[in-house]
Design an enzyme around this catalytic site. Structure first.
Site, PDB file in Angstrom:
ATOM      1  N   LYS A   9       0.814  -1.216   0.000  1.00 44.99           N
ATOM      2  CA  LYS A   9       0.000   0.000   0.000  1.00 44.99           C
ATOM      3  C   LYS A   9       0.855   1.278   0.000  1.00 44.99           C
ATOM      4  CE  LYS A   9      -3.963  -2.186   2.270  1.00 44.99           C
ATOM      5  NZ  LYS A   9      -4.885  -2.099   3.433  1.00 44.99           N
ATOM      6  N   PHE A  57     -15.837   2.837   6.666  1.00 47.83           N
ATOM      7  CA  PHE A  57     -14.452   3.190   6.325  1.00 47.83           C
ATOM      8  C   PHE A  57     -14.187   3.251   4.821  1.00 47.83           C
ATOM      9  CE2 PHE A  57     -14.542  -1.445   7.018  1.00 47.83           C
ATOM     10  CZ  PHE A  57     -14.041  -1.896   5.792  1.00 47.83           C
ATOM     11  N   ARG A  85      -1.198 -14.384   4.346  1.00 48.29           N
ATOM     12  CA  ARG A  85      -1.949 -13.775   5.450  1.00 48.29           C
ATOM     13  C   ARG A  85      -1.178 -13.903   6.771  1.00 48.29           C
ATOM     14  NH1 ARG A  85      -6.164 -11.396   3.956  1.00 48.29           N
ATOM     15  NH2 ARG A  85      -7.157 -11.280   6.000  1.00 48.29           N
ATOM     16  N   THR A  91      -4.821  -7.276  10.801  1.00 46.87           N
ATOM     17  CA  THR A  91      -5.172  -6.027  10.114  1.00 46.87           C
ATOM     18  C   THR A  91      -4.730  -4.812  10.926  1.00 46.87           C
ATOM     19  OG1 THR A  91      -7.068  -7.129   9.110  1.00 46.87           O
ATOM     20  CG2 THR A  91      -7.088  -4.730   9.089  1.00 46.87           C
ATOM     21  N   ARG A 102       3.001  -6.288   9.026  1.00 45.34           N
ATOM     22  CA  ARG A 102       2.275  -5.155   9.620  1.00 45.34           C
ATOM     23  C   ARG A 102       2.883  -4.715  10.952  1.00 45.34           C
ATOM     24  NH1 ARG A 102      -3.461  -7.447   7.608  1.00 45.34           N
ATOM     25  NH2 ARG A 102      -3.619  -6.238   5.674  1.00 45.34           N
ATOM     26  N   ASN A 112      -1.972   0.232   6.823  1.00 45.30           N
ATOM     27  CA  ASN A 112      -1.458  -1.030   7.372  1.00 45.30           C
ATOM     28  C   ASN A 112      -0.551  -1.804   6.413  1.00 45.30           C
ATOM     29  OD1 ASN A 112      -3.384  -2.074   5.665  1.00 45.30           O
ATOM     30  ND2 ASN A 112      -4.539  -3.154   7.239  1.00 45.30           N
ATOM     31  N   HIS A 115      -2.068  -5.475   1.552  1.00 47.32           N
ATOM     32  CA  HIS A 115      -3.353  -6.163   1.363  1.00 47.32           C
ATOM     33  C   HIS A 115      -3.015  -7.550   0.849  1.00 47.32           C
ATOM     34  CE1 HIS A 115      -7.354  -7.165  -0.286  1.00 47.32           C
ATOM     35  NE2 HIS A 115      -6.656  -7.676  -1.285  1.00 47.32           N
TER      36      HIS A 115
END
Length: 137
Positions: A9, A57, A85, A91, A102, A112, A115
């Site tokens: 991100k 959000f 994951r 998250t 993260r 964060n 994705h």
């Protein structure tokens, strides 16, 4: 071989940790089958996150995702969806285990860092959103 989508991100791209994040994938048995750096348009971000359209959000998520370039990758390997994951962590980075992407690189629950597809079905949809079949090797 199982495939999943990863997005690094805007916050992580801006911090200059793309290489460190990609190394986590490769060091843990995930092969990078495709990768590109893109600047999402508002329409692309809204379409990609359409599943969250009714969530409070949604608007902030879209604004964040268009705030700078992202790096999208197709990761391939045994159990790629779950492995990615696990590598990403929770998250909310405050809840993410030490040593996860993260925990190490994310700022907040919004910014964060990454994705990752949450299922094989969504991985297929998300990969097709960003990549043509002839772009995946």
């Amino acid at each position: 071989m199982e495939k999943t989508l990863s997005i690094i991100k805007p916050d992580a791209v801006k911090k200059g940790v793309i290489g460190k994040i990609l190394d986590r994938f490769e060091s843990n048995g995930l092969r990078i089958a495709a990768m590109k750096k893109v600047q999402l348009s508002k329409e692309q971000a809204e379409n990609f996150y359409a599943v969250h359209k009714e969530r409070p959000f949604f608007k902030d998520l879209v604004e964040f995702m268009i705030s700078g370039p992202v790096v999208v990758s197709v990761l391939e390997g045994e159990g790629a969806v779950l492995k990615n994951r696990d590598l990403m962590g929770a998250t909310n980075p405050k809840e993410a285990k030490a040593g996860t992407i993260r925990a190490d690189f994310a700022e907040s629950i919004d910014a964060n860092a990454v994705h990752g597809s949450d299922s094989l079905e969504n991985a297929k949809i998300e990969i097709e959103f960003f990549f043509k079949p002839n772009e995946i090797y």
